[in-house]
Enzyme design. Structure first.
Site, PDB file in Angstrom:
ATOM      1  N   THR A 565     -73.147  24.732 -65.183  1.00  0.00           N
ATOM      2  CA  THR A 565     -72.365  24.771 -66.413  1.00  0.00           C
ATOM      3  C   THR A 565     -71.179  23.814 -66.308  1.00  0.00           C
ATOM      4  O   THR A 565     -70.910  23.237 -65.252  1.00  0.00           O
ATOM      5  CB  THR A 565     -71.824  26.181 -66.679  1.00  0.00           C
ATOM      6  OG1 THR A 565     -70.745  26.456 -65.768  1.00  0.00           O
ATOM      7  CG2 THR A 565     -72.913  27.229 -66.504  1.00  0.00           C
ATOM      8  N   LYS A 589     -67.054  20.274 -62.532  1.00  0.00           N
ATOM      9  CA  LYS A 589     -65.926  19.594 -61.893  1.00  0.00           C
ATOM     10  C   LYS A 589     -64.635  20.406 -61.897  1.00  0.00           C
ATOM     11  O   LYS A 589     -63.649  19.999 -61.276  1.00  0.00           O
ATOM     12  CB  LYS A 589     -65.679  18.250 -62.596  1.00  0.00           C
ATOM     13  CG  LYS A 589     -66.767  17.229 -62.347  1.00  0.00           C
ATOM     14  CD  LYS A 589     -66.463  15.910 -63.024  1.00  0.00           C
ATOM     15  CE  LYS A 589     -66.822  15.895 -64.492  1.00  0.00           C
ATOM     16  NZ  LYS A 589     -68.276  15.946 -64.729  1.00  0.00           N
ATOM     17  N   GLU A 616     -71.504  17.059 -54.821  1.00  0.00           N
ATOM     18  CA  GLU A 616     -71.850  15.641 -54.867  1.00  0.00           C
ATOM     19  C   GLU A 616     -72.031  15.143 -56.295  1.00  0.00           C
ATOM     20  O   GLU A 616     -71.602  14.032 -56.647  1.00  0.00           O
ATOM     21  CB  GLU A 616     -73.142  15.406 -54.072  1.00  0.00           C
ATOM     22  CG  GLU A 616     -73.667  13.971 -54.096  1.00  0.00           C
ATOM     23  CD  GLU A 616     -72.840  13.022 -53.242  1.00  0.00           C
ATOM     24  OE1 GLU A 616     -72.072  12.235 -53.818  1.00  0.00           O
ATOM     25  OE2 GLU A 616     -72.977  13.082 -52.011  1.00  0.00           O
ATOM     26  N   ALA A 621     -73.257  11.753 -60.875  1.00  0.00           N
ATOM     27  CA  ALA A 621     -74.523  12.488 -61.049  1.00  0.00           C
ATOM     28  C   ALA A 621     -75.330  12.477 -59.754  1.00  0.00           C
ATOM     29  O   ALA A 621     -74.904  13.044 -58.759  1.00  0.00           O
ATOM     30  CB  ALA A 621     -75.309  11.929 -62.227  1.00  0.00           C
ATOM     31  N   LEU A 623     -75.953   9.913 -57.798  1.00  0.00           N
ATOM     32  CA  LEU A 623     -75.609   8.831 -56.866  1.00  0.00           C
ATOM     33  C   LEU A 623     -74.894   9.389 -55.631  1.00  0.00           C
ATOM     34  O   LEU A 623     -74.071  10.298 -55.742  1.00  0.00           O
ATOM     35  CB  LEU A 623     -74.703   7.810 -57.557  1.00  0.00           C
ATOM     36  CG  LEU A 623     -75.290   7.069 -58.753  1.00  0.00           C
ATOM     37  CD1 LEU A 623     -74.248   6.128 -59.352  1.00  0.00           C
ATOM     38  CD2 LEU A 623     -76.534   6.285 -58.335  1.00  0.00           C
ATOM     39  N   GLY A 674     -76.930  10.371 -78.017  1.00  0.00           N
ATOM     40  CA  GLY A 674     -76.685  11.542 -77.175  1.00  0.00           C
ATOM     41  C   GLY A 674     -75.942  11.224 -75.901  1.00  0.00           C
ATOM     42  O   GLY A 674     -75.932  12.030 -74.963  1.00  0.00           O
ATOM     43  N   ASP A 688     -62.491  12.861 -68.292  1.00  0.00           N
ATOM     44  CA  ASP A 688     -63.579  13.071 -67.332  1.00  0.00           C
ATOM     45  C   ASP A 688     -63.471  12.094 -66.165  1.00  0.00           C
ATOM     46  O   ASP A 688     -63.661  12.459 -65.003  1.00  0.00           O
ATOM     47  CB  ASP A 688     -64.920  12.913 -68.048  1.00  0.00           C
ATOM     48  CG  ASP A 688     -66.087  13.275 -67.148  1.00  0.00           C
ATOM     49  OD1 ASP A 688     -66.154  14.422 -66.684  1.00  0.00           O
ATOM     50  OD2 ASP A 688     -66.939  12.387 -66.893  1.00  0.00           O
ATOM     51  N   LYS A 692     -62.883  12.811 -62.011  1.00  0.00           N
ATOM     52  CA  LYS A 692     -63.720  12.219 -60.959  1.00  0.00           C
ATOM     53  C   LYS A 692     -62.880  11.443 -59.949  1.00  0.00           C
ATOM     54  O   LYS A 692     -63.112  11.539 -58.737  1.00  0.00           O
ATOM     55  CB  LYS A 692     -64.780  11.315 -61.587  1.00  0.00           C
ATOM     56  CG  LYS A 692     -65.813  12.072 -62.413  1.00  0.00           C
ATOM     57  CD  LYS A 692     -66.771  11.125 -63.119  1.00  0.00           C
ATOM     58  CE  LYS A 692     -67.793  11.893 -63.956  1.00  0.00           C
ATOM     59  NZ  LYS A 692     -68.708  10.989 -64.692  1.00  0.00           N
ATOM     60  N   GLY A 807     -77.184  11.885 -67.150  1.00  0.00           N
ATOM     61  CA  GLY A 807     -78.551  12.213 -67.533  1.00  0.00           C
ATOM     62  C   GLY A 807     -79.047  13.434 -66.782  1.00  0.00           C
ATOM     63  O   GLY A 807     -78.741  13.627 -65.597  1.00  0.00           O
TER      64      GLY A 807
END
Length: 824
Positions: A565, A589, A616, A621, A623, A674, A688, A692, A807
């Site tokens: 979530t 996060k 991770e 995502a 990577l 999207g 966001d 990160k 994705g």
């Protein structure tokens, strides 16, 4: 000569008795000389005890129970026997029930049930069962005779657990069998004193009767027929993957029986061991199965399952669910001879049975385990013995710890293989199971640990997997969030299940699932083909508190919580989850980018409990960005700077913001595809990206908060303040010329615009930059992310990680890889 014994479940119904008659017929056809011992019909002994207790309380309800037991026996005779066998047998059994009724009436009148009377009452169970089955054997063509063991087993008068006089008993057995040629159907469990008073040998004593007979007669084997295929590696009710052992040594069987294995009664082994007689554990309901051989040496240990072709180090695991641990300690014990003798002498005089003993090398404490029922008795006995030392404060008052369990690993192979204790302790430690006490004898056949009772099942499964299924690991997943990422992950798990099981020896079970409305659990794992149906059909509403409670209640080994979530509420439960020794893997996060104090607390909690908190997929995502940073730091490299395009959405927007296209048009296109949140400002605000970058900064060791990151606003203030998404696009279109001017200025220099997150030393910033053809960001395309690590080792040519940064498929794949990597 063989001695066979059939337990309560084997004689529980007429159908079961007909089955055992077929087994005996086959022995008879093969001209095998044998005697057979029978227990009471299943549950009858408990019923007889209940009748006596009711009668002793003056409760006439004992009569109804007596009638129910009488009817059960007469119904069995009606189904098993034909005339004239039935008439003669009914006469004998009828007389037995008249005698039983009389003794119960006497108990009722006296309002007292003495141990002597109770032994006489319960003796009717074996006496009736053996007589009925003896008649059925005779009817089937097996020359048979009923033998009341009170005629041949002499004991003392310790009612309820009488001690056998072996010299007298062996003589009587040999004399009796020398005078008879028929197959003897012997009552188990009972004996008598020299003056003919009925006694019992303790619960499970029918096994003991068989061993006594076998030892006295020099039998070639003693066969214990029960309702399982043999001795299992662990209790199958608690360890679903337990399997049958082909062989055990006497000592292994004794140790497992002492610590709770229910297949065989512990004293049974002693007479057989003294005479070197093998014992076989067989299944009445699966007579073709070879069972488990118990012999001087487990000769076929080489065929026991083990890893890498080696001989299995342990034979089995057993446990005692509830014990209390008592500790006598104090400076007055140090170097004083006779302390142990005084303590255990006092306990013995009080009739306390000690399960395990452990003593520190300092000699200042002695710890021992007893059943909860005897804890208070043990405490009084010990404190009376050491009253002088307690008064003078040479020892402390006895400490009692409750709600504990004993788990024992047993195996002759332990003495030949180093590192067994280490593997045992690691398997428990990995699963957050604390060891309260440890005991190991110098023979190295047994290692015993005391743990919390609530951890017993978890410990049994963890140890069993470590020693018996080392090549196969079971991973138990609890997942909250089954939307795009969660649903994709579940499909990936389903598709890869067989491959992982075959190639990696890894079994993944999804035990719990939840969406925002419902949750469903299945301890053995939900069916991956039908998880949607299972979640739709469940009536259990979702709450994170209840979900955590269920995880704790199941208390499974090798457990990982997956939070798919973006919920702050779910992240707020991470501390409790980690503190419950449950690992976490998540793309959420909030926890890793929240207040630094909370971030530190979660790291400390994970370390304290020995579990992993992995995130991770928080950055990039699927990577390998965080793991690459981790490897650089822990291999001794020094981070000089980190630059990143960390938003797939913003990467797409600036990759497509080219000549002839309006900025607002590109943003609208990204939204239609999207690639943005429902409100594109959530992406364009850079919040966001900020989270990160903060996570990456903390991974380098910086104690940074969100407000420490300098952020150049990409959007003008009126765009951020627009009252709706539609109004936002109107405001954004009004600024298209400004964005176009910045694009043209960059293009005029051969540069491209990129939203870049930077960490240089302790300075962190985010802003729109123009990069030239020499910069790795220049060649970004689509919605790719890219992170550039400049380090001492990668100074001239920085280390670049590039690929899709958003994705469902790649994020789910990143989670899947992380989960697999968490398997120890």
């Amino acid at each position: 000569m063989k001695v066979l014994k059939f337990g309560g479940s084997s004689v529980g119904t007429p159908t079961a008795i007909q089955g055992l008659i077929q087994i005996l017929l086959e022995y008879h056809r093969q001209s095998i000389h044998f005697a057979v011992v029978f227990s009471a019909f299943s549950k009858v002994t408990d019923g007889l005890i209940e009748m006596a207790q009711l009668a002793g309380k003056g409760d006439l309800a004992y009569r109804d129970k007596l009638e129910a037991v009488r009817k059960r026996h007469f119904d069995a005779m009606a189904e098993l026997l034909q005339t004239p066998f039935r008439l003669q047998t009914e006469h004998h059994i009828g007389a037995n029930f008249e005698a039983l009724s009389d003794i119960l009436q006497g108990i009722y009148l006296l309002r007292e049930v003495s141990p002597r009377s109770l032994d006489f009452v319960v003796s009717f169970g074996e006496r009736n069962a053996a007589y009925i089955i003896s008649s059925a054997m005779e009817q089937a063509g097996i020359p048979s005779g009923f033998l009341d063991a009170r005629e041949i087993v002499r004991t003392d008068a310790q009612f309820g657990g009488a001690k056998v006089d072996f010299e007298h008993t062996n003589l009587l057995i040999r004399q009796h069998f020398a005078q008879t040629k028929t197959v003897q159907a012997v009552t188990g469990f009972i004996g008598s004193t020299t003056d003919g008073v009925t006694t019992t040998l303790g619960r499970g004593g029918s096994d003991y009767t068989a061993a006594i007979l076998g030892a006295a007669l020099g039998a070639s084997a003693i066969e214990i027929w029960t309702d399982v295929d043999g001795v299992l590696t662990a209790d199958p009710r608690r360890v679903k993957k337990a399997f049958k052992l082909p062989a055990l040594s006497y000592r292994e069987a004794m140790e497992m029986s002492h610590f709770g294995a229910k297949v065989i009664y512990p004293p049974t082994i002693v007479p057989a061991m003294e005479q070197g007689i093998p014992l076989l554990i067989r299944n009445t309901f699966n007579p073709a199965f070879p069972g488990t051989l118990i012999a001087p040496k487990a000769v076929d240990t080489a065929v026991r399952p083990a890893t890498s072709g080696e001989t299995a180090a342990i034979s089995g695991i057993s446990s005692i669910n509830q014990i209390n641990l008592l500790t006598l300690q104090g400076g007055g014990l140090f170097g004083v001879p006779g302390i142990s003798a005084r303590l255990f002498g006092a306990l013995a005089r009080a009739g306390v049975n000690v399960v395990i003993i452990t003593q520190g090398s300092s000699e200042s404490s002695i710890t021992f385990a007893v059943s909860p029922q005897q804890a208070e008795l043990a405490q009084k006995a010990a404190e009376q013995e050491f009253a002088h030392e307690l008064r003078d404060k040479l020892v402390e008052p006895l400490r009692i710890e409750t709600d504990l369990a004993v788990v024992a690993v047993v195996g002759e192979g332990m003495r030949y293989q180093p590192g067994i204790a280490g593997r045992l302790f690691q398997s428990l430690g990995r699963n957050g199971i604390n060891i309260v006490a440890i005991a190991q004898g110098s023979s190295e056949i047994n290692i015993t640990v005391v743990i919390r009772a609530v951890d017993e099942n978890k410990a049994l499964n963890a140890i069993h997997e470590e020693f018996f299924l080392s090549d196969t690991k079971t991973l138990n997943l609890f997942m909250v969030g089954v939307g795009l990422i969660g649903g994709t992950l579940l499909e990936q798990i389903r598709a890869q299940f067989s491959f992982l099981l075959e190639k990696r020896k890894l079994e993944i079970r999804v035990v719990g699932l939840a969406n925002s409305r419902k949750m469903v659990f299945e301890e053995e794992g939900l069916p991956m083909e039908h998880w949607k149906t299972a979640l739709e059909d469940t009536k259990q509403p979702f709450s994170m508190t209840d979900f955590l409670g269920q995880m704790r209640s199941l208390n499974l080994s090798n457990t990982i919580f997956l939070d798919n979530t973006a919920s702050r509420e779910v992240a707020d439960f991470y501390e409790q989850i980690l503190d419950s020794s449950i690992a976490i893997s998540t793309p959420n996060k909030y926890a890793a980018s929240g207040p630094f104090e909370q971030y530190q607390l979660l790291q400390r909690t994970a370390g304290k409990r020995g579990v992993q908190w992995k995130y991770e997929t928080n950055v990039g995502a699927g990577l390998p960005i965080i793991s690459t940073l981790y490897d650089l730091i822990h291999s001794g490299d020094r981070i000089l700077s980190i630059e990143g395009v960390l938003s797939g959405t913003l990467s797409y927007i600036f990759n497509h913001f080219t000549e002839g296209r309006r900025f607002s048009e590109v943003v609208r296109e990204a939204m239609s595809s999207g690639l943005t949140e429902p409100d594109p400002r959530d992406d364009l605000s850079g919040a966001d990206v900020r989270r990160k970058l903060l996570i990456l900064a903390r991974e380098t060791g910086l104690q940074m908060e969100m407000e420490d990151i300098k952020m150049d606003n990409l959007l003008p203030a009126d765009c951020l303040e627009a009252v709706s998404v539609a109004a936002f696009f109107e405001k954004l279109a009004a600024h298209d010329a400004s964005f176009e001017q910045r694009r043209q200025e960059a293009a005029g220099k051969g540069h491209l615009l990129r939203l870049v997150a930077k960490l240089e030393g302790s300075r962190a910033s985010i802003g729109l930059e123009a990069v030239d053809v020499q910069h790795p960001f220049y060649f970004l395309s689509g919605s790719d992310n890219m992170v550039v690590f400049t380090t001492e080792r990668y100074r001239e040519r920085p280390l670049v990680v590039r690929g899709p940064g958003a994705g469902a498929a790649v994020t789910a794949a990143g989670l899947f890889a992380e989960v697999i990597g968490m398997v120890k």
